[in-house]
Design an enzyme around this catalytic site. Sequence first.
Site, PDB file in Angstrom:
ATOM      1  N   SER A  14       0.808  -1.234   0.000  1.00  0.00           N
ATOM      2  CA  SER A  14       0.000   0.000   0.000  1.00  0.00           C
ATOM      3  C   SER A  14       0.836   1.277   0.000  1.00  0.00           C
ATOM      4  O   SER A  14       0.450   2.275   0.593  1.00  0.00           O
ATOM      5  CB  SER A  14      -0.960   0.053   1.205  1.00  0.00           C
ATOM      6  OG  SER A  14      -1.736  -1.102   1.244  1.00  0.00           O
ATOM      7  N   CYS A 383     -25.674   0.323 -12.088  1.00  0.00           N
ATOM      8  CA  CYS A 383     -25.804  -1.132 -12.197  1.00  0.00           C
ATOM      9  C   CYS A 383     -26.848  -1.636 -11.204  1.00  0.00           C
ATOM     10  O   CYS A 383     -28.021  -1.377 -11.384  1.00  0.00           O
ATOM     11  CB  CYS A 383     -24.443  -1.800 -12.045  1.00  0.00           C
ATOM     12  SG  CYS A 383     -24.428  -3.416 -12.827  1.00  0.00           S
ATOM     13  N   ARG A 464     -25.388  -9.673 -14.390  1.00  0.00           N
ATOM     14  CA  ARG A 464     -26.100 -10.833 -14.933  1.00  0.00           C
ATOM     15  C   ARG A 464     -27.557 -10.527 -15.237  1.00  0.00           C
ATOM     16  O   ARG A 464     -28.158 -11.131 -16.107  1.00  0.00           O
ATOM     17  CB  ARG A 464     -26.111 -11.977 -13.911  1.00  0.00           C
ATOM     18  CG  ARG A 464     -24.773 -12.539 -13.612  1.00  0.00           C
ATOM     19  CD  ARG A 464     -24.880 -13.820 -12.790  1.00  0.00           C
ATOM     20  NE  ARG A 464     -23.543 -14.366 -12.646  1.00  0.00           N
ATOM     21  CZ  ARG A 464     -22.700 -14.000 -11.691  1.00  0.00           C
ATOM     22  NH1 ARG A 464     -23.065 -13.140 -10.764  1.00  0.00           N
ATOM     23  NH2 ARG A 464     -21.491 -14.520 -11.646  1.00  0.00           N
ATOM     24  N   HIS A 509     -21.528   0.815 -16.155  1.00  0.00           N
ATOM     25  CA  HIS A 509     -20.702   1.521 -15.166  1.00  0.00           C
ATOM     26  C   HIS A 509     -19.999   2.717 -15.809  1.00  0.00           C
ATOM     27  O   HIS A 509     -18.890   2.558 -16.340  1.00  0.00           O
ATOM     28  CB  HIS A 509     -19.631   0.573 -14.610  1.00  0.00           C
ATOM     29  CG  HIS A 509     -20.168  -0.545 -13.790  1.00  0.00           C
ATOM     30  ND1 HIS A 509     -20.172  -0.517 -12.417  1.00  0.00           N
ATOM     31  CD2 HIS A 509     -20.715  -1.726 -14.143  1.00  0.00           C
ATOM     32  CE1 HIS A 509     -20.695  -1.633 -11.957  1.00  0.00           C
ATOM     33  NE2 HIS A 509     -21.034  -2.398 -12.984  1.00  0.00           N
ATOM     34  N   GLU A 511     -18.494   4.977 -14.338  1.00  0.00           N
ATOM     35  CA  GLU A 511     -17.316   5.361 -13.546  1.00  0.00           C
ATOM     36  C   GLU A 511     -16.003   4.784 -14.086  1.00  0.00           C
ATOM     37  O   GLU A 511     -14.943   5.301 -13.780  1.00  0.00           O
ATOM     38  CB  GLU A 511     -17.500   4.954 -12.071  1.00  0.00           C
ATOM     39  CG  GLU A 511     -17.389   3.466 -11.751  1.00  0.00           C
ATOM     40  CD  GLU A 511     -18.685   2.692 -11.940  1.00  0.00           C
ATOM     41  OE1 GLU A 511     -19.573   3.162 -12.682  1.00  0.00           O
ATOM     42  OE2 GLU A 511     -18.801   1.585 -11.356  1.00  0.00           O
TER      43      GLU A 511
HETATM   44  N1  GLN Z   1     -26.372  -7.706  -9.120  1.00  0.00           N
HETATM   45  C1  GLN Z   1     -26.579  -7.164 -10.384  1.00  0.00           C
HETATM   46  C2  GLN Z   1     -26.448  -8.143 -11.553  1.00  0.00           C
HETATM   47  O1  GLN Z   1     -25.674  -9.058 -11.515  1.00  0.00           O
HETATM   48  C3  GLN Z   1     -25.723  -5.949 -10.584  1.00  0.00           C
HETATM   49  C4  GLN Z   1     -24.252  -6.181 -10.491  1.00  0.00           C
HETATM   50  C5  GLN Z   1     -23.494  -4.890 -10.328  1.00  0.00           C
HETATM   51  O2  GLN Z   1     -23.986  -3.948  -9.721  1.00  0.00           O
HETATM   52  N2  GLN Z   1     -22.284  -4.830 -10.852  1.00  0.00           N
HETATM   53  O3  GLN Z   1     -27.123  -7.962 -12.515  1.00  0.00           O
END
Ligand code: GLN
Length: 538
Positions: A14, A383, A464, A509, A511
Amino acid sequence: MTKYIFVTGGVASSLGKGILAASLGNLLQARGFRVTNQKLDPYINVDPGTLNPYEHGECFVTVDGHEADLDLGHYERFLNIQTHKSNNITTGRIYQNVIEKERRGDYLGKTVQIIPHITDEIKRNIMAFGQSGEFDFVITEIGGTVGDIESLPYIEAVRQIKWEYGHDCLCIHLTYVPYLNAAKELKTKPTQHSVQELQKAGVQPDIIILRTEHHVSDELKRKVALFCNVDQHAVIQSEDASSIYRVPLNMQEEHLDEVVLEKTGFDLSKVKKADMTDWNAFLQKLESATAPVRIALVGKYVQLQDAYKSIQESLTHAAAYSDHKLILTSILSDDITSDNIASLLEGQQGIVVAPGFGNRGVEGKFIALKYARENNIPCLGICMGMQAMVIEFARNVLGYKDANSMEFDERTKHNVIDMMDDQKTMINKGASMRLGAYPCRLKQGTKAAEIYQSGLIAERHRHRYEFNHKYQAEFEAAGMCCSGTNPDSGLVEIIELKNHPWYIGTQFHPEYSSTVLNPHPLFISFVKAAIDFVGTHC
Ligand code: GLN
């Protein structure tokens, strides 16, 4: 000829090897070189996708769908590049490749051993960057600390590459110089021992960087140089910085890039100076902003500061470019109840509901989302955060009290988040997640289209489950609009509320793709909305 720079670490973990490697990459790039950064991780997991964020921080995702170490996020943010699967190799992957080759008979009856087979596979994964002809510098960071059993094959690979490539290869060793309060002294002994550890493995570092909380004198640098067998000007200090984004400039002041160029055979008078104008402009904004913008991050891994690294950095970029100082408050979603939500969110101008897997803490997310929706607080769901927005809306606006995601409750009558049929087939074929960049078409006239200023975008996924099409018309009629969809499959990628100042959920995502020189438009827009928010609850 491509130059290979290795960054090893000693004394403690770290210390910020990733930031240092990214900073060096940044400086060389700013001098006009083509640079890439690579991370070698000594653990046996084939990739960090299966690691709990508490163990190893955030899992970063590359555009080509690789679940990667979070240092790749630093590389992308600092160098404004996109990394790929080849930028992150683990021991697990090296062994997997070697064992596959052995099973195919590629080794022609030879006994397969760590040296040369494992080390050759490591070298192949490093040298491939040079052979591509795309890079002047490949900076390879070796995870872990010198002396660990796990990292020995990597150090041996470095020794061989140094032997084969001479001045086209360098080793930078990052160590820690502790300050003993009682003696009022900085101590170099741990550095000497960790360099000895490297030397025992046959690797002489060319540059030593001392991480320190106190200024290191020239005399101390001379001592390290003498005992560790390096040039005095190649002993560089890296004092604690006010921001990680200051490290490239600190390293420039310490002449790190010059020493690297000189030692790899460049004539300094022929290489242009690093142009850090844009970087400096960002840093200036980051460091001079005083007006606060208060954002709450609701998630289930908030106790570990690295678990949502890319979200924090994206918000930092957006706040700096909006001339505001980010005040980020983490809220553990497990702790949220209908009774405490108003006080937990008091004074917050924006809420980010984080990604996540599994149902722990999800009810708290629903409560936070209901509060943000009803009180017009700008809200970004990422997500699982977007999925939670959909479920909350189905329960409290559409009236489906049992609405849920198939992930949390397989028996519910109203799976507004489901696993699509084609997804189920993919899983049967062994692919369990939608990973990496997918195209997304934006609906004209929506906030998403206005924010991106584009009709077609590509963003990275890691999930998923999906929005269930069966309910799309009902959601739209009630005011939750599907503003982004996949042009091939029709899967819903973005949802937004019509009658709300800023309430957007993304199945992807965003980010992962905000960089210092290219901040993400969604975060910029979200932070602007937060700055403008004057809520009754404040
Ligand atoms: N749990 C959700 C899925 O698998 C979202 C996963 C996440 O937020 N990366 O669809």
